[in-house]
Design a protein around this motif. Structure first.
Motif, PDB file in Angstrom:
ATOM      1  N   ALA A 228       0.830  -1.203   0.000  1.00 54.73           N
ATOM      2  CA  ALA A 228       0.000   0.000   0.000  1.00 54.73           C
ATOM      3  C   ALA A 228       0.867   1.255   0.000  1.00 54.73           C
ATOM      4  O   ALA A 228       0.564   2.234  -0.699  1.00 54.73           O
ATOM      5  CB  ALA A 228      -0.925  -0.009   1.215  1.00 54.73           C
ATOM      6  N   ALA A 229       1.932   1.223   0.792  1.00 56.86           N
ATOM      7  CA  ALA A 229       2.837   2.379   0.839  1.00 56.86           C
ATOM      8  C   ALA A 229       3.501   2.595  -0.512  1.00 56.86           C
ATOM      9  O   ALA A 229       3.689   3.735  -0.953  1.00 56.86           O
ATOM     10  CB  ALA A 229       3.882   2.159   1.926  1.00 56.86           C
ATOM     11  N   GLN A 230       3.848   1.511  -1.181  1.00 55.28           N
ATOM     12  CA  GLN A 230       4.538   1.598  -2.468  1.00 55.28           C
ATOM     13  C   GLN A 230       3.625   2.090  -3.579  1.00 55.28           C
ATOM     14  O   GLN A 230       4.051   2.824  -4.481  1.00 55.28           O
ATOM     15  CB  GLN A 230       5.101   0.215  -2.830  1.00 55.28           C
ATOM     16  CG  GLN A 230       5.831   0.162  -4.169  1.00 55.28           C
ATOM     17  CD  GLN A 230       6.344  -1.237  -4.483  1.00 55.28           C
ATOM     18  OE1 GLN A 230       6.346  -2.122  -3.627  1.00 55.28           O
ATOM     19  NE2 GLN A 230       6.768  -1.453  -5.712  1.00 55.28           N
ATOM     20  N   THR A 231       2.341   1.697  -3.519  1.00 54.06           N
ATOM     21  CA  THR A 231       1.429   1.974  -4.630  1.00 54.06           C
ATOM     22  C   THR A 231       0.471   3.131  -4.370  1.00 54.06           C
ATOM     23  O   THR A 231      -0.154   3.630  -5.304  1.00 54.06           O
ATOM     24  CB  THR A 231       0.582   0.726  -4.932  1.00 54.06           C
ATOM     25  OG1 THR A 231      -0.193   0.397  -3.764  1.00 54.06           O
ATOM     26  CG2 THR A 231       1.466  -0.458  -5.310  1.00 54.06           C
ATOM     27  N   GLY A 232       0.336   3.537  -3.099  1.00 50.20           N
ATOM     28  CA  GLY A 232      -0.640   4.559  -2.756  1.00 50.20           C
ATOM     29  C   GLY A 232      -2.061   4.058  -2.723  1.00 50.20           C
ATOM     30  O   GLY A 232      -3.017   4.847  -2.670  1.00 50.20           O
ATOM     31  N   ALA A 233      -2.245   2.732  -2.740  1.00 48.47           N
ATOM     32  CA  ALA A 233      -3.579   2.143  -2.789  1.00 48.47           C
ATOM     33  C   ALA A 233      -4.263   2.195  -1.428  1.00 48.47           C
ATOM     34  O   ALA A 233      -3.610   2.205  -0.380  1.00 48.47           O
ATOM     35  CB  ALA A 233      -3.490   0.694  -3.262  1.00 48.47           C
ATOM     36  N   ASP A 234      -5.591   2.223  -1.447  1.00 47.64           N
ATOM     37  CA  ASP A 234      -6.396   2.057  -0.240  1.00 47.64           C
ATOM     38  C   ASP A 234      -6.546   0.564   0.023  1.00 47.64           C
ATOM     39  O   ASP A 234      -7.009  -0.176  -0.855  1.00 47.64           O
ATOM     40  CB  ASP A 234      -7.786   2.663  -0.431  1.00 47.64           C
ATOM     41  CG  ASP A 234      -7.735   4.172  -0.594  1.00 47.64           C
ATOM     42  OD1 ASP A 234      -7.372   4.860   0.356  1.00 47.64           O
ATOM     43  OD2 ASP A 234      -8.074   4.649  -1.701  1.00 47.64           O
ATOM     44  N   VAL A 235      -6.180   0.120   1.232  1.00 53.58           N
ATOM     45  CA  VAL A 235      -6.294  -1.294   1.563  1.00 53.58           C
ATOM     46  C   VAL A 235      -7.074  -1.451   2.861  1.00 53.58           C
ATOM     47  O   VAL A 235      -7.140  -0.543   3.693  1.00 53.58           O
ATOM     48  CB  VAL A 235      -4.909  -1.970   1.684  1.00 53.58           C
ATOM     49  CG1 VAL A 235      -4.165  -1.913   0.360  1.00 53.58           C
ATOM     50  CG2 VAL A 235      -4.079  -1.353   2.802  1.00 53.58           C
ATOM     51  N   HIS A 236      -7.659  -2.622   3.008  1.00 55.02           N
ATOM     52  CA  HIS A 236      -8.470  -2.939   4.183  1.00 55.02           C
ATOM     53  C   HIS A 236      -8.059  -4.311   4.694  1.00 55.02           C
ATOM     54  O   HIS A 236      -7.945  -5.261   3.903  1.00 55.02           O
ATOM     55  CB  HIS A 236      -9.950  -2.944   3.810  1.00 55.02           C
ATOM     56  CG  HIS A 236     -10.868  -3.239   4.946  1.00 55.02           C
ATOM     57  ND1 HIS A 236     -11.168  -2.319   5.919  1.00 55.02           N
ATOM     58  CD2 HIS A 236     -11.562  -4.376   5.274  1.00 55.02           C
ATOM     59  CE1 HIS A 236     -12.015  -2.854   6.784  1.00 55.02           C
ATOM     60  NE2 HIS A 236     -12.264  -4.097   6.423  1.00 55.02           N
ATOM     61  N   ILE A 237      -7.823  -4.422   5.999  1.00 51.03           N
ATOM     62  CA  ILE A 237      -7.470  -5.695   6.614  1.00 51.03           C
ATOM     63  C   ILE A 237      -8.731  -6.309   7.202  1.00 51.03           C
ATOM     64  O   ILE A 237      -9.295  -5.793   8.165  1.00 51.03           O
ATOM     65  CB  ILE A 237      -6.396  -5.523   7.708  1.00 51.03           C
ATOM     66  CG1 ILE A 237      -5.208  -4.702   7.184  1.00 51.03           C
ATOM     67  CG2 ILE A 237      -5.955  -6.891   8.227  1.00 51.03           C
ATOM     68  CD1 ILE A 237      -4.507  -5.286   5.995  1.00 51.03           C
TER      69      ILE A 237
END
Length: 445
Positions: A228-237
Motif C-alpha cells: 500500500a505504501a509503495q502503490t498509494g492504494a487504499d487497503v483494508h485488513i
C-alpha cells in the motif's frame, strides 16, 4: 406534508448523539428528521417511543455461498437471517463456485442476488493472478471493492504473485477502489499445521491457534502495508485477530498509509480456550483484550460478522477435517447490544462501527450508514432492555449452527426497515424475496 411512512418518537442514535425525534420517509429516502408537524400525515405510522433507532446496520463481510455452495447458504436464506438480525445491507465475498473474478461471473451473481435477496446487497470482486485486465470491467459492473486471499481459506484461492499484486493495487488506486485482504501466510500455516497434527490427536482451540500462528497474520499484514505504501492504494485488513496486527495497522495509519481494518464478534468475545474453528483462528486472551482497545481507540474501524456458514454435518466432523467458518449475520447486533448493556461499548460507538464506518470505507456514504435527509431510509430498531437466549436451532441460516448458541443476551432487534419498507417486524418476516437491490460504490466510472 404527505409522507409514505413516519417513525415517531424514537431514540435516534448517531455516532455522536442519542436524541428523541421523528423520521419521515418519502420514496424510500429519509425526507425529514425532527418533530413532525400536526398537519404532516403518512400512509404508515410506527411508534418507536420505547426503542432505539439505528441507521441500518451494514454487515460488510459475509459469505452467502451463492453460487456453487448453496447447500451451505444462499442469498435467500442468508438475507432472511440478516433481516432477523437487524442487518439492512450486506457485502458478499467472492470465493464462490465459480469465483467472482470476471465481469461475466460478477453479473451472473448479481442476477442471483436480485432474485433472492430480501435486503440490499453489494458484491466484492476477487483478484487473481490472471484477471488484472478484468478490473475495470468489474468496477463498471458495480463491484464494491476487490478482495485478495493473501492466505487460503474456503475455496483454496491463491494470492496473486507479488509483482502482479503491485500492479493490481496500482490499478485499484487509479480506479478509486479499495482492496480488502484475508491476511495469512500459507507456508507458515502449512508448517505449523503439520506440527500440530503430529503433536495431538485431540485438537482444541489452543492447537487451532498454534496451527495458524500470529506471525502468519502479522507477516501478511506487513506485506500488504508495504504494498500500500509503495502503490498509494487504499487497503483494508479483514478480520484482524492479534496484538501484532493492531500494532502494524496503527503504525501504518500514523505514517499516513491508507489502511483500514475490521474485526469480528468471535475474536472479541472468545479466546482460544474455546474450540470454534475459523480462519484466522481465535487467539489467547491478551489478543482479545488488545482488540477491544483497538475498537475503542479507532485503530479498528469497523466490525463485521464474517458470516461463513457450513452444514451442520460438516461442522460435526473431527476438528482437522472440519471446514473453517462460523455463522454470525443474525447474531451480530444482539451480541453487541449485550456488550453495550455490559458497558464495554456505547450505543453510539456501535453505530460508528457497524453503520457509518463501513459505509464510508466502502464508498456508499451518505446513501447508507446515517440518519441524514436524503439517505436511504434504512433503520435497525432495537430494544435495549429485552433479554433472550440465542438458540442456534431458531436462527434462519441453512447451517443451524452458531458459536453463540446458548448465550443469554440483553438487547434484541424489533424491526428491520430497508428503504422505508419493513422487512422484519416483531419476529415476523414481512418483506419480499427480491426486494433487495445492489448497492454500487459512489465512484465515477
Amino acid at each position: 406534508m404527505q409522507y409514505d411512512f413516519i417513525l415517531k418518537n424514537g431514540n435516534l442514535v448517531t455516532p455522536n448523539d442519542t436524541y428523541i425525534a421523528d423520521i419521515a420517509v418519502k420514496d424510500g429516502k429519509i425526507a425529514f428528521t425532527g418533530k413532525i408537524g400536526a398537519c404532516d400525515t403518512a400512509c404508515d405510522l410506527f411508534d418507536a417511543s420505547s426503542l432505539h433507532v439505528l441507521p441500518g446496520v451494514i454487515d460488510a463481510h459475509v459469505h452467502f455461498r451463492d453460487p456453487g455452495l448453496t447447500e451451505k447458504e444462499d442469498f435467500q436464506t442468508g438475507s432472511i437471517a440478516a433481516a432477523f438480525g437487524g442487518i439492512t445491507m450486506i457485502a458478499d465475498m467472492p470465493n464462490t463456485i465459480p469465483a467472482t473474478s470476471t465481469a461475466d461471473y460478477f453479473n451472473d451473481k448479481i442476477s442471483i442476488a436480485k432474485e433472492k435477496s430480501y435486503i440490499d446487497f453489494a458484491l466484492f470482486a476477487l483478484l487473481t493472478n490472471e484477471n488484472i485486465e478484468e478490473m475495470e470491467n468489474l468496477k463498471k459492473a458495480g463491484a464494491l471493492g476487490f478482495k485478495v486471499f493473501y492466505g487460503t481459506s474456503t475455496g483454496d484461492i491463491a494470492c496473486p504473485s507479488h509483482p502482479v499484486l503491485v500492479q493490481q493495487l496500482k490499478m485499484a488506486s487509479s480506479l478509486g477502489m479499495r482492496t480488502g485482504f484475508h491476511c495469512e501466510t500459507n507456508d507458515i500455516n502449512s508448517s505449523f499445521t503439520g506440527i500440530a497434527k503430529k503433536e495431538t490427536d485431540s485438537p482444541d482451540g489452543f492447537w487451532l491457534d498454534y496451527a495458524r500462528p500470529v506471525i502468519s497474520e502479522s507477516q501478511a499484514i506487513s506485506n500488504v502495508i508495504r504494498c500500500a505504501a509503495q502503490t498509494g492504494a487504499d487497503v483494508h485488513i479483514h478480520h484482524l485477530t492479534s496484538c501484532e496486527g493492531v500494532f502494524l495497522v496503527s503504525e501504518a495509519k500514523e505514517k499516513g498509509i491508507k489502511v483500514t481494518s475490521e474485526t469480528c464478534p468471535h475474536y472479541l468475545l472468545f479466546d482460544n480456550e474455546v474450540t470454534h474453528k475459523v480462519y484466522p483462528p481465535i487467539r489467547d486472551n491478551s489478543h482479545r483484550l488488545e482488540l477491544w482497545e483497538a475498537v475503542k481507540n479507532g485503530t479498528i474501524d469497523m466490525i463485521a460478522s464474517d458470516h461463513a456458514p457450513h452444514t451442520s454435518a460438516e461442522k460435526s466432523l473431527p476438528l482437522w477435517e472440519m471446514p473453517a467458518g462460523l455463522c454470525g449475520v443474525e447474531t451480530l447486533v444482539p451480541i453487541f447490544l449485550n456488550e453495550v448493556n455490559r458497558g464495554n461499548l456505547s450505543i453510539n460507538d456501535f453505530v460508528r462501527l457497524t453503520s457509518e464506518s463501513p459505509a464510508k470505507i466502502w464508498n456508499i456514504f451518505p446513501r447508507k450508514g446515517n440518519l441524514l435527509p436524503g439517505a436511504d431510509a434504512d433503520f435497525t430498531l432495537v430494544d435495549l432492555k429485552k433479554k433472550h437466549v440465542i438458540d442456534a436451532e431458531r436462527l434462519h441460516s441453512k447451517s443451524g449452527t452458531s458459536p453463540f448458541d446458548g448465550m443469554q443476551v440483553q438487547g434484541a432487534v424489533t424491526a428491520t426497515i430497508v428503504r422505508g419498507k419493513f422487512i422484519m417486524r416483531e419476529g415476523e418476516l414481512t418483506g419480499d424475496r427480491g426486494y433487495g437491490i445492489m448497492i454500487k460504490p459512489d465512484i465515477p466510472v
